[in-house]
Motif scaffolding. Structure first.
Motif, short mmCIF file in Angstrom:
data_model
loop_
_atom_site.label_atom_id
_atom_site.label_comp_id
_atom_site.label_asym_id
_atom_site.label_seq_id
_atom_site.Cartn_x
_atom_site.Cartn_y
_atom_site.Cartn_z
N LYS A 156 0.80 -1.22 0.00
CA LYS A 156 0.00 0.00 0.00
C LYS A 156 0.84 1.28 0.00
O LYS A 156 0.30 2.38 0.00
N LEU A 157 2.14 1.12 0.01
CA LEU A 157 3.01 2.30 -0.03
C LEU A 157 2.92 2.99 -1.38
O LEU A 157 2.92 2.32 -2.42
N PRO A 158 2.88 4.32 -1.41
CA PRO A 158 2.96 5.02 -2.69
C PRO A 158 4.34 4.83 -3.29
O PRO A 158 5.32 4.59 -2.56
N ALA A 159 4.44 4.93 -4.60
CA ALA A 159 5.73 4.74 -5.25
C ALA A 159 6.75 5.76 -4.78
O ALA A 159 7.91 5.44 -4.52
N LYS A 160 6.31 6.99 -4.65
CA LYS A 160 7.22 8.07 -4.28
C LYS A 160 6.43 9.20 -3.66
O LYS A 160 5.29 9.47 -4.06
N ASN A 161 7.01 9.85 -2.68
CA ASN A 161 6.38 11.02 -2.09
C ASN A 161 6.92 12.26 -2.80
O ASN A 161 8.10 12.58 -2.69
N THR A 162 6.05 12.92 -3.53
CA THR A 162 6.48 14.11 -4.28
C THR A 162 6.28 15.40 -3.49
O THR A 162 6.58 16.47 -4.00
N ALA A 163 5.78 15.27 -2.27
CA ALA A 163 5.53 16.46 -1.46
C ALA A 163 6.84 17.09 -1.02
O ALA A 163 7.86 16.43 -0.85
N ASN A 164 6.80 18.38 -0.86
CA ASN A 164 7.95 19.11 -0.30
C ASN A 164 7.41 20.09 0.74
O ASN A 164 6.65 20.98 0.39
N PRO A 165 7.72 19.90 2.00
CA PRO A 165 8.74 19.01 2.55
C PRO A 165 8.31 17.54 2.59
O PRO A 165 7.14 17.22 2.50
N ASP A 166 9.31 16.68 2.74
CA ASP A 166 9.11 15.24 2.84
C ASP A 166 9.27 14.84 4.31
O ASP A 166 9.63 15.66 5.16
N THR A 167 8.98 13.56 4.61
CA THR A 167 9.07 13.07 5.98
C THR A 167 9.87 11.78 6.05
O THR A 167 9.71 10.88 5.22
N ALA A 168 10.74 11.70 7.04
CA ALA A 168 11.44 10.46 7.38
C ALA A 168 11.07 10.13 8.82
O ALA A 168 10.97 11.03 9.66
N GLU B 78 10.01 4.15 -2.69
CA GLU B 78 11.34 4.69 -2.94
C GLU B 78 12.18 4.65 -1.66
O GLU B 78 13.35 4.22 -1.69
N GLN B 79 11.60 5.08 -0.54
CA GLN B 79 12.31 5.01 0.73
C GLN B 79 12.61 3.55 1.09
O GLN B 79 13.72 3.23 1.55
N LEU B 80 11.64 2.68 0.90
CA LEU B 80 11.84 1.26 1.21
C LEU B 80 13.01 0.68 0.43
O LEU B 80 13.86 -0.02 1.00
N ASP B 81 13.07 0.97 -0.86
CA ASP B 81 14.15 0.44 -1.70
C ASP B 81 15.51 0.90 -1.19
O ASP B 81 16.47 0.12 -1.12
N LYS B 82 15.60 2.18 -0.82
CA LYS B 82 16.87 2.71 -0.33
C LYS B 82 17.26 2.05 1.00
O LYS B 82 18.42 1.64 1.19
N VAL B 83 16.31 1.95 1.90
CA VAL B 83 16.58 1.36 3.22
C VAL B 83 17.04 -0.09 3.09
O VAL B 83 18.06 -0.49 3.67
N GLN B 84 16.30 -0.88 2.33
CA GLN B 84 16.65 -2.30 2.20
C GLN B 84 18.00 -2.48 1.53
O GLN B 84 18.79 -3.35 1.91
N PHE B 85 18.27 -1.67 0.53
CA PHE B 85 19.54 -1.81 -0.17
C PHE B 85 20.71 -1.44 0.73
O PHE B 85 21.72 -2.15 0.78
#
Length: 217
Positions: free
Chosen positions: A31-43, A142-149
């Motif tokens: 259910k995660l969106p592919a990418k968050n295009t909002a600015n600012p973003d959240t971690a 996008e965040q998930l891919d970076k974290v797992q990698f």
């Protein structure tokens, strides 16, 4: 962990454009969106006591706001006292609001892996319990891919003496902590915990990230 930061920097620079690891089969990230295009973003990071994490990330240029709170559990609107029992499932965490045009999510991940010991299971130093677990709550694929990698790469390169135990989960409801927890170090810097625990960690963190600190830090 000799020369940890040098290794981390080299790894993050080298891998930032490389392929990504497959998603975990144990957790539903569909259910995660592919990418968050909002600015600012959240971690959203959990790295032990949120007083420490908040103070560290607030110092970084491009970070607009850091909110301490609770996430990852099953009790609605938990109090600090409830979370401290370890029976709510929540981790002490921080929502980091940042400008991706100034600081990247990759750089925040780099800071996360320097800010605490991701190989300690359900503890950081003398803070013990599931509420102090190492965790990353991702807001997009996008965040998930970076974290797992990065976790896979850090383990493969044996950057730490032990395997990383950081939990990776989809971001869920984040409950801001009570007001007295917000901006805790700045408001309570003379307290023993701040002087003995937070201050040394913050000073080390600032030395490592001296080139990306806000003016005056």
């Amino acid at each position: 962990m000799k020369n940890l930061y040098i290794i981390l920097v080299a790894l993050f620079v080298f891998t930032s454009c490389q392929g990504q690891e497959k998603q975990s089969k144990k957790t539903d990230f569909s259910k995660l969106p592919a990418k968050n295009t909002a600015n600012p973003d959240t971690a959203t990071f959990a790295a032990g006591c949120f007083w420490c994490t908040e103070a560290q990330f607030k110092a970084l240029k491009g970070v607009q706001q850091v909110v301490s709170g609770y996430t990852g559990g099953w009790v609605a609107n938990p109090s600090y006292a409830q979370v401290c029992t370890g029976n709510t499932g929540h981790a002490e965490a921080t929502n980091i609001i940042f400008d991706p045009n100034v600081i990247s999510y990759d750089k925040l991940l780099e800071a996360f892996f320097v800010a605490h010991d991701p190989t300690q299971l359900n503890r950081q130093g003398n803070d013990v319990g599931t509420q102090y677990r190492s965790a990353i709550f991702v807001h997009s694929k996008e965040q998930l891919d970076k974290v797992q990698f990065y976790i896979a790469a850090l383990n493969k390169e044996k950057v730490y003496n032990e395997p990383i135990v950081t939990e990776v989960m989809p971001a869920v409801v984040f409950y801001p902590a009570e007001s007295y927890h917000q901006d805790y170090y700045r408001l309570n810097g003379k307290e023993p915990y701040c002087q003995l625990v937070i201050k040394p960690k913050l000073e080390k963190f600032k030395r490592i990230f001296s080139k990306v600190l806000k003016e005056g830090e």
